[in-house]
Design a protein around this motif. Structure first.
Motif: not given
Length: 499
Positions: A192-201
């Motif tokens: 999609l050309g966007t971002i996923f966030n890994t979270g604090e893990g």
């Protein structure tokens, strides 16, 4: 004596049931079991969480999950839910825990705002035949742009994050969700050309190919944080607070800390991963400034730094300080935001709606003439594209979504994420469950969802006579309220419908 009664009832059509045992095999909560003579499948309804796995997997559709019909005396104060919670705590002596988002019937302001539409004097735009720009850039913007005499850019731009859509995938850590679920979000973000966030893990090694589409978190526990981690991303997010549980930390039970989780988080296998409520090196805006500076130094000023806070009553003043401390992006999470686990009382009673917080913060930054110095990203239960459009009109640059893509993957909102028994392979680390979620199968579903929303966003922009998302950002003239008090309209900064 256990006074608890089931929340749900399992209706099994005996004429359809073929005793295949699929429900027995598939239910991680051990609700279904064969009778001793194996001539029937029975159920212990007290264990049922209404995840619907058995009903969906049943080849003959013989199973139906319904609410358990238990009569309580009418009482406006001591409702059946209140009584059941007391019985549960009297039985266990523990804090009530819940997954997912606040389910109290508080006002949803998105549903009380309507979008304006263009007519004759400002004609609408057809997004199928005319260009429509929804590309978004996150990061600190300069006060002005200067060019050389030959037309080249003279101003040194701060680092920016380019998004092909104003929709990103919110922070969900490896540990709270499975690797397969996180990989699905990573694969969808890339497409999609966007971002996923890994979270604090921390960052799982299996996601090394997706670092150009990743945001990484620095939370109070500092799990998995090191220089390589900070440089393998598009931007860094300092997590101060979370909408589902403002003011408290996090807790990943040791039974969910497998060898893979321990390697990503840099903690011993089987140990509880406890995030303190505060960052023990941040007790002032000056302390926050120091951490922001340290992260920029570690990444040679090539990565924007975001700060995530929960939406609370004084968030306008907080965001003003955070912007002046050097943050490039500010993330606000409202009280309807999802979570893997939170004390039920905190989840349902702390924080404020993201709609009110966003409007107040955007106006405060404008009043102080520092709105361009920071991008605003909001989260907290975005259910559809109309919610996204209204958020941008209130002043957001982009939004985070989490629950919606999980539902696209199969989540049925049973709110038992904290147990680690997710039958759909999402909020679990058990191998026999995680394998139920195939990233190659689920990624197209998540991509379809966001693409559908993107198309609807373009349709709504066109209907307002706008051809770019930038023209909508903070344009509250495109919003009208309905069924809102004068004070609510004042805070939202919008007019009532009909004006």
């Amino acid at each position: 004596m256990d006074f608890t009664v089931p929340e749900f009832d399992i209706e099994r059509n005996r004429d359809r049931c073929i005793l295949c045992g699929a429900c027995v095999k598939e239910c991680s909560y051990k609700v279904h079991f064969f009778s001793k003579d194996k001539k029937a499948v029975l159920a212990d309804e007290r264990k049922c969480v209404a995840c619907h796995r058995c009903a969906v997997i049943c080849p003959t559709h013989a199973i139906k999950i319904v609410k358990y019909d238990m009569a309580y005396r009418d009482h406006a104060n001591w409702t059946p839910t209140a009584q059941k919670e007391i019985i549960k705590q009297a039985t266990t002596g523990g804090v009530l825990l819940s997954g997912m988002s606040n389910n109290k019937p508080y006002p949803i302001y998105w549903d009380k705002m309507l979008l304006n539409a263009s007519q004759v004097t400002n004609p609408s735009i057809d997004p199928l035949r005319e260009p429509m720009e929804i590309r978004t850039f996150l990061g600190r913007k300069p006060d002005k742009i200067e060019f050389t005499d030959d037309g080249r850019l003279k101003t040194v731009m701060p680092p920016q994050v380019k998004l092909e859509t104003p929709i990103m995938f919110s922070a969900m850590s490896f540990g709270s969700i499975s690797f397969n679920a996180q990989k699905t979000l990573a694969m969808a973000a890339k497409e999609l050309g966007t971002i996923f966030n890994t979270g604090e893990g921390g960052l799982h090694p299996g996601l090394a190919d997706f670092t150009d589409y990743a945001a990484v978190q620095v939370a109070s526990g500092r799990f998995g944080v090191h220089k390589q981690y900070l440089n393998n991303c598009r931007f860094i997010e300092i997590k101060i607070g979370q909408g589902a549980k403002p003011g408290i930390g996090g807790h990943l039970p040791g039974e969910k800390v497998t060898v893979e989780v321990s390697n990503a988080r840099m903690i011993p296998p089987g140990s509880d991963a406890i995030s303190p409520a505060p960052h023990h090196d941040i007790y002032s805006i000056e302390d926050l400034r120091q951490l922001i500076w340290s992260l920029k130094e570690a990444t040679q000023y090539k990565k924007p730094v975001a700060v995530k806070i929960a939406a609370v009553h004084n968030c306008s003043a907080i965001v003003s300080g955070v912007a002046r401390a050097g943050a490039d992006i500010i993330v606000m999470d409202g009280f309807r935001g999802g979570t893997g686990a939170a004390p039920t009382r905190i989840r349902d009673n702390v924080g404020i709606p993201i709609e009110l917080a966003l409007a107040a913060v955007d106006q405060r930054l404008r009043d102080e003439s520092i709105r361009n110095s920071v991008s605003l990203v909001v989260s907290g239960s975005f259910r559809n594209s109309a919610d996204v459009v209204k958020a941008i009109a209130l002043g957001a640059d982009a939004v985070y979504v989490a629950t919606a893509p999980l539902i696209a993957m199969g989540c049925h909102m049973c709110q038992q994420c904290h147990t680690g028994k997710c039958n759909w392979g999402i909020a679990t680390q058990r191998p026999e469950l995680t394998k139920r979620l195939d990233p190659d199968e689920m990624t197209p579903r998540v991509v379809n969802l966001v693409n559908a929303w993107n198309h609807e966003i373009k349709e709504m922009l066109g209907g307002m006579g706008l051809n770019s998302i930038d023209s909508l950002r903070g344009n509250r003239l495109m919003l009208r309220g309905i069924g809102l008090s004068d004070k609510e309209l004042e805070i939202l900064g919008i007019r009532h419908a009909g004006e």
